[in-house]
Every structure is written in structure tokens, then in C-alpha cells.
Design an enzyme around this catalytic site. Structure first.
Site, short mmCIF file in Angstrom:
data_model
loop_
_atom_site.label_atom_id
_atom_site.label_comp_id
_atom_site.label_asym_id
_atom_site.label_seq_id
_atom_site.Cartn_x
_atom_site.Cartn_y
_atom_site.Cartn_z
N GLU A 54 1.54 0.20 -4.96
CA GLU A 54 1.03 1.48 -5.46
C GLU A 54 2.18 2.47 -5.62
O GLU A 54 2.83 2.81 -4.63
CB GLU A 54 0.00 2.06 -4.50
CG GLU A 54 -1.26 1.24 -4.38
CD GLU A 54 -2.24 1.84 -3.39
OE1 GLU A 54 -3.43 1.96 -3.74
OE2 GLU A 54 -1.82 2.19 -2.26
N ASP A 78 0.83 -1.18 0.00
CA ASP A 78 0.00 0.00 0.00
C ASP A 78 0.89 1.25 0.00
O ASP A 78 1.88 1.32 0.74
CB ASP A 78 -0.88 -0.01 1.25
CG ASP A 78 -1.86 1.13 1.30
OD1 ASP A 78 -2.74 1.18 0.43
OD2 ASP A 78 -1.76 1.96 2.22
#
Length: 823
Positions: A552, A523
Site C-alpha cells: 500500500e 500493509d
């Protein structure tokens, strides 16, 4: 207090950032030079006053002139923030200058900082007119111009009469104070400037030193036949006590003083087994005493109130010794299916016994009221290779005593223990065993497990175990003591610091070794940084060369990590790490930040060029290898694919919207790279238009398995695409060289995209493959390459056995993907 007193400077914050340097922040500027005799540093633990050797302004700026004049001044190209030929030099702490000679002409420039475009002044370019050849021009940057009360840029052509600050004009709100000796970081240190209230000195970057970096693998609790050992890294603590409990909620049984050990650790050894006991640390630091849960906890009491001591060997499910991670030849062979543990099975239509639990993934014969397979059986039938589970370690916002609370889990509490709300009971070791049962069951179906991990921030800061143990070390803070907010959640983990990076690396390796996890989705991975992720990935590949790593490539806010260190798109090259390709996502379905925005597959064929870049694995965009591109159109964030299509095409018929859905997914499955999709898309999952359902509960988030029967044609279409991709390596080329040699983009009617794969791309059994995307609503007649082709994919059907034979002229229906081959 009158207004003049309010404006007087006062101390805000002080950090010990190396052996003898204090970084000190004030509320307002003080004039320099400032006498060291006005500075008092006291070790209140020993009662001694520490000698101050020197003091200076701590502000420094890495400022560069960037513009269309740089090549004339020796730079490799213009508008280059990373070339330092035009670097400004410090004249005094409030003046930086660069002088050059230029030929006559019109130029444009601005000032960039830290080799990045993220911080430039002014926002618009400055025009510079040089009247004659060999004109000397001096560029000046003033960090704080007294007249305008802000930074200012001058040059000797536009502003020849500017009054520039001299050394005697300098004031600063940031001091670097040098001590004559190195203080003891475990002591309470206080700083006072004349006339100001004192503040504590917090050891920060000094803890990066090798003498405080512990490299052992026994942090936490180690249970053995010889006894029970505890080791905690707490270099700034003067005292640590071990509190032992015989039960989860009972009173304290023993309190044992821990002993200071090497590299800032504390150690306690108990000469007998404390299996199934519980413990806390009682830690004193900077004059405050807290109880804390061990960050290296392997098991927990309910809601992480205490750390549990367990024999992990006793948590293994039957057959665990024969369980192995799923191995891929290359990441492009993966087809990733994202899900949330609870969402997947909580709906009554799932037909599962352990609804909302880890054990739902062990049920192989579940079915919907329509007698269609659900759960793991449906996944196997669909054909995906990997399941990515949203965070399933202990997170903060769900009370494990309350059955119906809900959250996605991006609020970390304890990183190394499964979430108790997903176990049949949050007590004891059930959560550990049942998580392993889930993984083994998925492995038995040849499905890999990717953990969604959130090492970029924590739910809490000052009340977190990290901050209670070593205040402000685990988090990025600015000079003024503010927690920086690159995550958008209020804090960001300082992964560049040795013991923070060690914690992340140890945690990941633990999940691989103890739980046989096959991969990790990071993340807000940009916040973890290029160098830390390079080192972490190298360690993980040593553990398992086939581990799947991706994340990400963005932040959730402005980070304290410099831009060149953020792991943004393009910075992942050759790290063995993939990044989410939001370029392709936005090109296919429109911006996620606009409900009405359309994409190539959903009504805006003008975005064909962006889709082309994605089809070739983004090798001409930001990747070195196609495996670095995670291709997707939706994930848990933002709208589901079906909801996005519905929002942006409210006037379209349901039939056309289904065609758009199929076209978008067909493009993902036929593009080079790694395909990824949100669980439930195979039966047009909807969240009722909720684009941020992180705490919206079951009613919004649950998989409604009755939709599988209602949209069985969509399920079968996805299933056919997946099998086509798995059976034909032409869609899974591994290098940019292969793609350039075997993928040919062809001329096509406006708004459409056609490419050919071959001959025998990536040793495919088909000699040539032709793929045609027509997102328009018009049927298009198309002359196809010479020979007879077999149509295997249309907007309605994917069939490798062949739909029909085609030659010469082909009618391409509107909103469709056609796939043909020649043997």
C-alpha cells in the site's frame, strides 16, 4: 497550585540521540541563553554526575520560499519545494530570512518546509506587488511570533514595519544539551533543570551507531546437536535473565544469568538440547523489570505466553524437501486472489472438514451442496496464480482458546510464528507444520502464496516486547516523547533504524526460507520508507529473484517520516516493488469513501481519462514499469465490489449491476499491470454492505459457497477472463517501451474507451487485438478497423474459440467489454 505556577515550564522528556547530545523537551519556553550550571545530568547507576559542555536551542527549520518568482531567482521551475535557491537562512533561532532582487510585477508565494507540500504556511498564497525593477525584498519566517502566539510569515514589501525577533528575544521549549563525555547507555540516566522535577534520559538514536548494530544471524534461540543458545539484542539493559520452563504452563525450571556480548547483545549457552522446552527473558531496563517473549520466537505457547524451543526440521510435512516456490517470468504474469484463512472455509457450504483452518487448503475434493467445487479445487479451476492471505502470523486480538473469535489480523503480536487459531490445536508445533502443509498443497496446484505482512505498527506499544526490551527504539517518537501515529493505530515502527530494519529483513527471509513463501504484500508500505524498502527488496531478490513484492503506497495518518522518505505512489519506481493503484480503483467504481460515488464501470463514463492511464499500466502516471501497478477494484478494506455497485446503483436492475461487475473486472484483466481481486468476487461476494468488517465475525465475512451456483455465469466469466489473460501475453507487456510501441488508444464515442494491441504484442499469437469498453447504457454502433475480426469477449461470454466473425460495423451493447482479434 495557582494559575501562574501552572504555566511555569517543566521537563517533559529527554532522549540521548548521539554520543553526547540530549534532546530535551519542556512544557513551555525558557529564555536563551540558558546557563549550563542550571543543568544536572546524573548517572544513578554509578552515582556520578556528568559534565554539561554546552546548551542551545534544538529547533531548526528547513524553510523555502515557493512561488511564481522562483525561476527568476535561479530555480529550475516555479512552485518547486525541492529547489533550494530560495532557502531561508537562520538569523537567530526565532528568525529565518531570504533576500532577493526582483523585477517589477505581481507575484505569489508561500513558505514550504522540508522540501514538501505537506507542510506549508499560510494555506493561501501571499500576493507580492513589486513596484519597480531591481527592488530588494526580504522574506522572513518567525517560528514563534510573540504577538500572535504562532508561526508568522513577513516580507519587506507587504509588512515593512514588522517587528522581527532578535537573538535576545528567543525562548525555546526544545533544548540540545551537549555532554562532555559519552554516557553508558545501559545505566539509568536522569536529567534535572533548575527548579524542575527530573526526568529519565532514554537512549534513542544513539543506538543507531555501528557499535550497537548486530549483524549476526543467531538472534533468538538456536538449537543444535551441541546445545541450545540464546541471543537477545538489548543494549540498554544492565541485566538479563533467561527463564526456562519444561512445559507450556508449568513453573520455572531454571533461571540463568545471560552475559553481555558484542554489539549490544546478551548471550546464554546451555550445553544440552532443550527441545520442546519454553523460555522467557527477565529484563531490567531503566529501573524496571519485565518478562518478555523473544521477538525472534519461532514457536509459541498458546496466546504467546512463552517462547517454545523447537527443532524446525521436525516440523516439515511429507515431501517438503521437494517443495519449491512458484516462479514467474515477470510480476505481470501474476493474477492475485486475496483471502482470509477463516473466511475461505468456515461456512458450512464449503464442504470442508477443517473449516477455518490452514488444513482446509489441503482438501482437494470439497464441494458445495450444489456439487460445485469449493476451496483449493475452485481456485485451480478459476485459474489464479497466487493466493494472498490476510495476516496469518500470531496476532493479538483473538484468544486461541476461543473458537469463535474473529479478526483480520492487522494487530501484530509475534511476527515469525503462524497464528494458533488457524491450527487444529494452538499447542505445540501444529501451527508450524499445518502452515507448511497449506503452502505445499497450494504449490502442488501451482498456486503461489503471498503473505500479508504488517511491519508498520504493532498492536501494543509500551506493553509490547519491543518496548520492554529497548524502550522507544523500535517506534517513531517525537521530541516530546509522544508515539507518532502514521498508521492510524497509535504507533509506527521506526524502520529507518538499523536493528528495526534488520528485524524486518530477518523476518521476511525467515518466512521465505523456512516456509517457502512466494511473496509479500506490505500493509501501509509508505511508512516503511523508500531507503529501507530498497535495501529489504534487494536482500529478498538475492534469496529468490522471482519473489513477488507489493504494498500500500499510503499511510494511515500523519507520519514522523519526512514526505520525501515515505514510499508513496511514484517512489516505488525501479525498486522491483508494486503498489496498489487506487487511482484506477476510484476511476472504475468511484471513491471508496462515498457509498453513492460512481465510477467509469458503474455509471460515470466521464472518468474515461483516468481509466486510460490505468489501462497502459500507469506508465504516464506513476510507474516506471507496468509490474509496479497492482490493478484492482476491491480488497478486504471498504466494500466488496458487489456491495459497492449495489450501494452506488440502488435503482439499477440486478442484470445491469452484474454487467457493471463484469465490466469492472474485464478492465482489470485487460489492463497492463498486475491484476488483483478480493476472494469471492467471482460469485458476487457480499458482506451485507459492511465496509469495515475487520472484527465483524463469520456471519459477515465468510465465503458463502452456495453463491457460486447461483452466480455460475459470473464465475465462468471471471474464469474466461483469467484464461484469456494467461494465454495472451499482449495483456502482460513488461516494459513501458513495449506498451508505447504496441498499445494504441483509439478515437471512440464519448464516454467509451477503445484500444488496439499489436502487431503480435509481446509475441502474442494474435496479430491484432481490439478491446472496447462501453460503460453507457446505450448500444453504440462502431466502425472497426479494416478486415475480419473474431469476437472472443462480450458482456456474457469469454470464448477464445470465437463467438462470431465481425467486420466493418459492430454494435457495442451497453455496459460491456468487447474483445476481438485478428490472427
Amino acid at each position: 497550585m495557582n494559575s501562574s505556577e501552572k504555566n511555569l515550564p517543566s521537563l517533559m522528556n529527554a532522549y540521548l540521540d548521539d554520543d553526547t547530545t540530549l534532546l530535551v523537551a519542556l512544557t513551555a519556553g525558557i529564555p536563551l541563553p540558558y546557563a549550563t550550571s542550571n543543568v544536572t545530568v546524573t548517572d544513578t547507576t554509578s552515582g556520578q554526575q556528568l559534565e554539561v559542555a554546552a546548551l542551545k536551542n534544538a529547533h531548526s527549520y528547513h524553510a523555502t520560499v515557493v512561488g511564481d518568482l522562483q525561476k527568476l531567482l535561479g530555480a529550475s521551475n516555479n512552485w518547486n519545494t525541492e529547489d533550494e535557491h530560495t532557502l531561508l537562512k537562520e538569523v537567530n533561532p526565532n528568525l529565518y530570512q531570504y533576500t532577493a532582487t526582483l523585477p517589477a510585477g505581481e507575484y505569489h508565494y508561500k513558505i514550504a518546509f522540508n522540501n514538501s507540500w505537506s507542510d506549508v504556511i499560510p494555506h493561501t498564497n501571499i500576493n507580492l506587488s513589486i513596484p519597480a525593477d531591481n527592488t530588494e525584498v526580504t522574506f522572513s519566517y518567525v517560528p514563534f511570533d510573540v504577538q500572535v502566539q504562532q508561526p508568522q510569515v513577513y516580507d519587506s514589501i507587504n509588512t515593512p514595519n514588522a517587528i522581527l525577533p532578535s537573538a535576545i528575544d528567543v525562548t525555546t521549549n526544545l533544548l540540545a544539551i551537549t555532554l562532555a563525555t559519552t554516557p553508558d547507555v545501559s545505566h539509568t540516566l536522569m536529567l534535572k533543570l533548575h527548579g524542575m522535577s527530573e526526568v529519565p534520559i532514554i537512549p534513542r538514536k544513539i543506538l543507531n551507531a555501528e557499535r550497537y548494530t548486530y549483524n549476526g544471524n543467531d538472534l533468538g534461540c538456536t538449537l543444535s546437536e551441541d546445545g541450545t543458545n540464546f541471543r537477545l539484542w538489548a543494549p540498554t539493559a544492565p541485566d538479563v535473565q533467561l527463564l526456562l520452563f519444561e512445559s507450556e504452563t508449568g513453573p520455572i525450571s531454571q533461571q540463568i544469568s545471560m552475559q553481555r556480548a558484542e554489539q549490544g547483545t546478551w548471550l546464554a549457552s546451555i550445553p544440552n538440547s532443550l527441545e520442546n522446552w519454553y523460555y522467557l527473558y527477565l529484563i531490567t531496563v531503566q529501573g524496571k523489570t519485565h518478562t518478555v517473549v523473544d521477538p525472534y520466537a519461532r514457536a509459541l505457547a498458546v496466546n504467546a505466553s512463552r517462547t517454545m524451543i523447537v527443532d524446525l526440521a521436525k516440523t516439515q510435512p511429507e515431501g517438503w524437501e521437494n517443495d519449491r516456490p512458484v516462479q514467474l517470468n515477470n510480476p505481470v504474469d501474476a493474477i492475485i486472489y486475496e483471502l482470509h484463512i477463516r473466511d475461505f472455509s468456515i461456512h458450512e457450504s464449503s464442504g470442508m472438514l477443517h473449516r477455518g483452518k490452514f488444513l482446509a487448503f489441503t482438501e482437494r475434493t470439497s464441494s458445495s451442496p450444489d456439487q460445485l467445487s469449493t476451496g483449493i479445487s475452485s481456485l485451480s479451476d478459476l485459474g489464479v496464480t497466487h493466493v494472498q492471505v490476510l495476516p496469518a502470523y500470531e496476532f493479538a486480538t483473538v484468544d486461541e482458546f476461543k473458537e469463535y473469535q474473529y479478526n483480520w489480523g492487522y494487530d501484530p503480536r509475534n511476527y515469525n510464528v503462524p497464528e494458533g487459531a488457524y491450527a487444529t490445536t494452538p499447542h505445540g508445533t501444529a501451527r508450524i507444520t499445518e502452515y507448511k502443509q497449506m503452502i505445499k498443497s497450494l504449490h502442488d496446484e501451482q498456486l503461489g502464496v503471498v503473505m500479508d505482512v504488517v511491519y508498520n505498527h504493532t498492536f501494543a506499544i509500551m506493553d509490547s516486547d519491543f518496548d520492554k526490551i529497548v524502550p522507544q527504539y523500535y517506534y517513531r517518537t517525537d521530541a516530546f516523547g509522544q508515539y507518532t501515529n502514521g498508521s492510524g493505530i497509535g504507533n509506527e515502527i521506526a524502520s529507518e533504524r538499523p536493528m528495526v530494519q534488520k528485524f524486518i529483513r530477518d523476518s521476511l527471509i525467515y518466512w521465505m526460507q523456512e516456509y517457502h513463501v512466494d511473496g509479500f504484500r506490505f500493509d501501509l508500505m509508505a511508512l516503511l520508507g523508500v531507503a529501507p524498502m530498497r535495501q529489504i527488496s534487494q536482500e529478498l531478490f538475492k534469496q529468490n529473484p522471482h519473489v513477488l513484492l507489493y504494498g500500500e503506497p499510503w499511510t494511515g495518518g500523519a507520519s514522523a517520516l519526512p514526505d520525501q522518505q515515505l514510499l508513496l505512489k511514484g517512489k516505488q519506481q525501479d525498486l522491483g516493488i508494486g503498489v496498489f493503484n487506487d487511482n484506477l480503483r476510484n476511476a472504475l467504481t468511484g471513491s471508496v469513501f462515498s457509498r453513492e460515488a460512481k465510477g467509469f464501470a458503474t455509471g460515470d463514463p466521464s472518468l474515461v481519462d483516468a481509466v486510460e492511464r490505468g489501462v497502459v499500466g500507469s506508465i504516464f502516471d506513476f510507474t516506471a514499469h507496468p509490474s509496479e501497478s497492482i490493478n484492482y477494484v476491491s480488497s478486504h478494506d471498504n466494500f466488496t465490489l458487489w456491495d459497492k455497485i449495489t450501494a452506488s446503483n440502488a435503482q439499477a436492475s440486478e442484470s445491469d449491476r452484474i454487467k457493471m461487475d463484469k465490466l469492472a473486472q474485464a478492465i482489470i484483466m485487460t489492463s497492463q499491470g498486475v491484476p488483483f481481486f478480493q476472494g469471492g468476487e467471482e460469485f458476487l461476494r457480499t458482506k451485507g454492505g459492511n465496509d469495515n468488517s475487520y472484527n465483524a465475525g463469520d456471519a459477515v465475512n465468510q465465503f458463502d459457497w452456495t453463491r457460486k451456483a447461483f452466480h455460475k455465469d459470473v464465475f465462468e466469466y471471471y474464469r474466461g477472463l483469467i484464461r484469456l489473460r494467461k494465454n495472451h501475453p499482449a495483456f502482460r507487456m513488461q516494459t513501458s517501451e513495449e506498451i508505447q510501441a504496441h498499445l494504441k488508444l483509439m478515437d471512440s464515442p464519448s464516454g467509451t474507451l477503445i484500444f488496439q494491441l499489436g502487431p503480435y504484442a509481446n509475441q502474442d499469437s494474435w496479430k491484432q487485438i481490439l478491446v472496447i469498453y462501453n460503460p453507457t447504457t446505450t448500444t453504440i454502433p462502431l466502425k472497426i478497423p479494416t478486415g475480419t475480426w473474431t469476437l472472443v469477449g462480450s458482456s456474457e461470454l469469454i470464448s477464445e474459440q470465437g463467438i462470431r466473425q465481425v467486420s466493418s460495423l459492430l454494435e457495442v451493447p451497453g455496459i460491456s467489454c468487447l474483445i476481438l482479434y485478428q490472427a
